[in-house]
Design a protein around this motif. Structure first.
Motif, PDB file in Angstrom:
ATOM      1  N   LEU A   1       0.814  -1.210   0.000  1.00  0.00           N
ATOM      2  CA  LEU A   1       0.000   0.000   0.000  1.00  0.00           C
ATOM      3  C   LEU A   1       0.851   1.265   0.000  1.00  0.00           C
ATOM      4  CD1 LEU A   1      -2.913  -0.890   2.450  1.00  0.00           C
ATOM      5  CD2 LEU A   1      -2.874  -1.014  -0.037  1.00  0.00           C
ATOM      6  N   SER A   2       1.999   1.204   0.622  1.00  0.00           N
ATOM      7  CA  SER A   2       2.873   2.383   0.702  1.00  0.00           C
ATOM      8  C   SER A   2       3.541   2.707  -0.630  1.00  0.00           C
ATOM      9  CB  SER A   2       3.956   2.164   1.766  1.00  0.00           C
ATOM     10  OG  SER A   2       4.703   0.999   1.488  1.00  0.00           O
ATOM     11  N   ARG A   3       3.323   1.887  -1.638  1.00  0.00           N
ATOM     12  CA  ARG A   3       3.923   2.138  -2.948  1.00  0.00           C
ATOM     13  C   ARG A   3       3.080   3.073  -3.800  1.00  0.00           C
ATOM     14  NH1 ARG A   3       7.111  -3.346  -4.671  1.00  0.00           N
ATOM     15  NH2 ARG A   3       7.781  -3.919  -2.584  1.00  0.00           N
TER      16      ARG A   3
ATOM     17  N   LYS B   1      -8.274   3.970  -4.880  1.00  0.00           N
ATOM     18  CA  LYS B   1      -7.871   2.716  -5.527  1.00  0.00           C
ATOM     19  C   LYS B   1      -8.002   1.535  -4.567  1.00  0.00           C
ATOM     20  CE  LYS B   1      -4.498   0.915  -8.743  1.00  0.00           C
ATOM     21  NZ  LYS B   1      -3.313   1.215  -9.559  1.00  0.00           N
ATOM     22  N   PHE B   2      -7.653   1.743  -3.305  1.00  0.00           N
ATOM     23  CA  PHE B   2      -7.801   0.686  -2.301  1.00  0.00           C
ATOM     24  C   PHE B   2      -9.270   0.291  -2.174  1.00  0.00           C
ATOM     25  CE2 PHE B   2      -8.257  -0.561   2.262  1.00  0.00           C
ATOM     26  CZ  PHE B   2      -7.519  -1.735   2.196  1.00  0.00           C
ATOM     27  N   ASN B   3     -10.156   1.258  -2.138  1.00  0.00           N
ATOM     28  CA  ASN B   3     -11.583   0.981  -2.049  1.00  0.00           C
ATOM     29  C   ASN B   3     -12.064   0.182  -3.260  1.00  0.00           C
ATOM     30  OD1 ASN B   3     -14.249   1.452  -0.740  1.00  0.00           O
ATOM     31  ND2 ASN B   3     -14.654   2.578  -2.617  1.00  0.00           N
TER      32      ASN B   3
ATOM     33  N   ILE C   1     -10.232  -1.858  -5.122  1.00  0.00           N
ATOM     34  CA  ILE C   1      -9.696  -3.218  -4.984  1.00  0.00           C
ATOM     35  C   ILE C   1     -10.537  -4.029  -3.996  1.00  0.00           C
ATOM     36  CG2 ILE C   1      -7.721  -4.572  -4.174  1.00  0.00           C
ATOM     37  CD1 ILE C   1      -5.934  -2.244  -5.175  1.00  0.00           C
ATOM     38  N   ILE C   2     -10.855  -3.419  -2.855  1.00  0.00           N
ATOM     39  CA  ILE C   2     -11.614  -4.120  -1.817  1.00  0.00           C
ATOM     40  C   ILE C   2     -13.002  -4.512  -2.317  1.00  0.00           C
ATOM     41  CG2 ILE C   2     -12.692  -3.870   0.463  1.00  0.00           C
ATOM     42  CD1 ILE C   2      -9.664  -4.370   0.516  1.00  0.00           C
ATOM     43  N   LYS C   3     -13.643  -3.647  -3.092  1.00  0.00           N
ATOM     44  CA  LYS C   3     -14.975  -3.963  -3.618  1.00  0.00           C
ATOM     45  C   LYS C   3     -14.938  -5.191  -4.530  1.00  0.00           C
ATOM     46  CE  LYS C   3     -17.246   0.532  -3.265  1.00  0.00           C
ATOM     47  NZ  LYS C   3     -18.147   0.039  -2.204  1.00  0.00           N
ATOM     48  N   VAL C   4     -13.884  -5.326  -5.316  1.00  0.00           N
ATOM     49  CA  VAL C   4     -13.739  -6.516  -6.160  1.00  0.00           C
ATOM     50  C   VAL C   4     -13.467  -7.740  -5.286  1.00  0.00           C
ATOM     51  CG1 VAL C   4     -12.335  -7.636  -7.938  1.00  0.00           C
ATOM     52  CG2 VAL C   4     -12.966  -5.227  -8.178  1.00  0.00           C
ATOM     53  N   ILE C   5     -12.618  -7.590  -4.294  1.00  0.00           N
ATOM     54  CA  ILE C   5     -12.259  -8.719  -3.428  1.00  0.00           C
ATOM     55  C   ILE C   5     -13.476  -9.261  -2.684  1.00  0.00           C
ATOM     56  CG2 ILE C   5     -10.988  -9.286  -1.305  1.00  0.00           C
ATOM     57  CD1 ILE C   5      -8.698  -7.541  -2.472  1.00  0.00           C
ATOM     58  N   THR C   6     -14.399  -8.383  -2.275  1.00  0.00           N
ATOM     59  CA  THR C   6     -15.595  -8.856  -1.567  1.00  0.00           C
ATOM     60  C   THR C   6     -16.476  -9.751  -2.435  1.00  0.00           C
ATOM     61  OG1 THR C   6     -16.849  -6.854  -2.159  1.00  0.00           O
ATOM     62  CG2 THR C   6     -15.676  -6.845  -0.042  1.00  0.00           C
ATOM     63  N   LYS C   7     -16.286  -9.698  -3.743  1.00  0.00           N
ATOM     64  CA  LYS C   7     -17.075 -10.538  -4.652  1.00  0.00           C
ATOM     65  C   LYS C   7     -16.502 -11.944  -4.795  1.00  0.00           C
ATOM     66  CE  LYS C   7     -18.489  -6.575  -7.490  1.00  0.00           C
ATOM     67  NZ  LYS C   7     -18.391  -5.949  -8.830  1.00  0.00           N
ATOM     68  N   VAL C   8     -15.254 -12.139  -4.366  1.00  0.00           N
ATOM     69  CA  VAL C   8     -14.603 -13.440  -4.585  1.00  0.00           C
ATOM     70  C   VAL C   8     -14.104 -14.097  -3.294  1.00  0.00           C
ATOM     71  CG1 VAL C   8     -13.947 -12.914  -6.959  1.00  0.00           C
ATOM     72  CG2 VAL C   8     -12.375 -12.331  -5.102  1.00  0.00           C
ATOM     73  N   ILE C   9     -14.393 -13.485  -2.140  1.00  0.00           N
ATOM     74  CA  ILE C   9     -14.059 -14.140  -0.875  1.00  0.00           C
ATOM     75  C   ILE C   9     -15.338 -14.562  -0.172  1.00  0.00           C
ATOM     76  CG2 ILE C   9     -11.862 -12.952  -0.550  1.00  0.00           C
ATOM     77  CD1 ILE C   9     -13.258 -11.125   1.455  1.00  0.00           C
TER      78      ILE C   9
ATOM     79  N   ASP D   1      -7.605   5.511   7.124  1.00  0.00           N
ATOM     80  CA  ASP D   1      -8.376   5.319   5.890  1.00  0.00           C
ATOM     81  C   ASP D   1      -8.532   3.841   5.553  1.00  0.00           C
ATOM     82  OD1 ASP D   1      -8.769   8.027   5.461  1.00  0.00           O
ATOM     83  OD2 ASP D   1      -6.900   8.246   4.339  1.00  0.00           O
ATOM     84  N   ILE D   2      -7.494   3.049   5.820  1.00  0.00           N
ATOM     85  CA  ILE D   2      -7.568   1.599   5.606  1.00  0.00           C
ATOM     86  C   ILE D   2      -8.707   1.009   6.436  1.00  0.00           C
ATOM     87  CG2 ILE D   2      -6.383  -0.609   5.970  1.00  0.00           C
ATOM     88  CD1 ILE D   2      -3.732   0.916   5.444  1.00  0.00           C
ATOM     89  N   ILE D   3      -8.745   1.392   7.714  1.00  0.00           N
ATOM     90  CA  ILE D   3      -9.788   0.902   8.621  1.00  0.00           C
ATOM     91  C   ILE D   3     -11.167   1.306   8.121  1.00  0.00           C
ATOM     92  CG2 ILE D   3     -10.673   0.991  10.993  1.00  0.00           C
ATOM     93  CD1 ILE D   3      -7.930  -0.374  10.755  1.00  0.00           C
ATOM     94  N   LYS D   4     -11.306   2.564   7.729  1.00  0.00           N
ATOM     95  CA  LYS D   4     -12.602   3.089   7.292  1.00  0.00           C
ATOM     96  C   LYS D   4     -13.093   2.385   6.024  1.00  0.00           C
ATOM     97  CE  LYS D   4     -13.089   7.412   7.964  1.00  0.00           C
ATOM     98  NZ  LYS D   4     -12.995   8.907   7.849  1.00  0.00           N
TER      99      LYS D   4
END
Length: 199
Positions: A65-67, A73-75, A77-85, A134-137
């Motif tokens: 994430l620090s890169r 963008k993190f949000n 990525i997370i929205k896509v991940i929630t569809k496959v976990i 922001d990660i937590i939120k």
């Protein structure tokens, strides 16, 4: 060069793992690969990961994430991940806290099941990179419960559990003899995919 220490020996990532990394040859990939003799590896991008016939047990962000990943963008990525976990699957995040220098160099020492792994890390100052709160939120806004979150000796750590709807496998007849699957999700814009590639 500052030394950082992480111990991941007691963490069970499960058998189907999304490894969000900068490329295929990550520390997590090496560690998981050492546990299984029968393993399928895959490198995907954001669009491809949602088209798979696999439900993943966990997702790992290991010092990426620090890169330069922004909150937006993190949000995404997370929205896509929630569809496959699956429900109760976990996300694990480790990263560098200090990002106020133009260039920061670290030696990351990872205690793992295959012994000590030493990795050089170079972090460039990018003011738009996502911050700890922001990660937590973002995770909480996407149906994750924060199980553990802390900052210790220059490293942030977040463990969160998905409490959204149970993910359905798109192809119910999908059968594979592969014991473990690792999807190395390259977050860059370049689109490529090679199955069963030795990483």
């Amino acid at each position: 060069m500052k030394k950082l220490y992480v111990d991941i020996r007691n963490i069970d990532f499960g058998e189907n793992i999304i490894d969000v990394c900068n490329g295929g040859d990550s520390a997590i990939n090496k560690i998981i690969s050492s546990k299984y003799s029968n393993i399928e590896k895959d490198i995907s991008n954001l669009q491809q990961i949602d088209n798979k016939n696999i439900v993943y047990n966990s997702c790992v962000f290991f010092f990426v994430l620090s890169r330069g990943i922004t909150k937006f963008k993190f949000n995404k990525i997370i929205k896509v991940i929630t569809k496959v976990i699956d429900k109760d699957s976990k996300i694990y995040i480790w990263d560098v806290v200090e990002r106020n220098k133009l260039v920061s160099k670290y030696e990351l020492n990872v205690e793992s099941d295959i012994g000590l792994i030493k990795l050089p890390i170079k972090v460039y100052f990018k003011p738009y990179s996502i911050k700890f709160l922001d990660i937590i939120k973002v995770l909480e806004n996407n149906s994750f419960i924060i199980k553990n979150s802390l900052i210790n000796q220059g490293i942030l750590f977040v463990e969160a559990e998905f409490k959204g709807e149970e993910t359905k496998v798109k192809n119910e007849g999908y059968i594979s003899s592969i014991k473990c699957k690792i999807c190395s999700f390259k977050f860059g814009n370049k689109i490529f995919k090679k199955r069963n590639r030795g990483l």
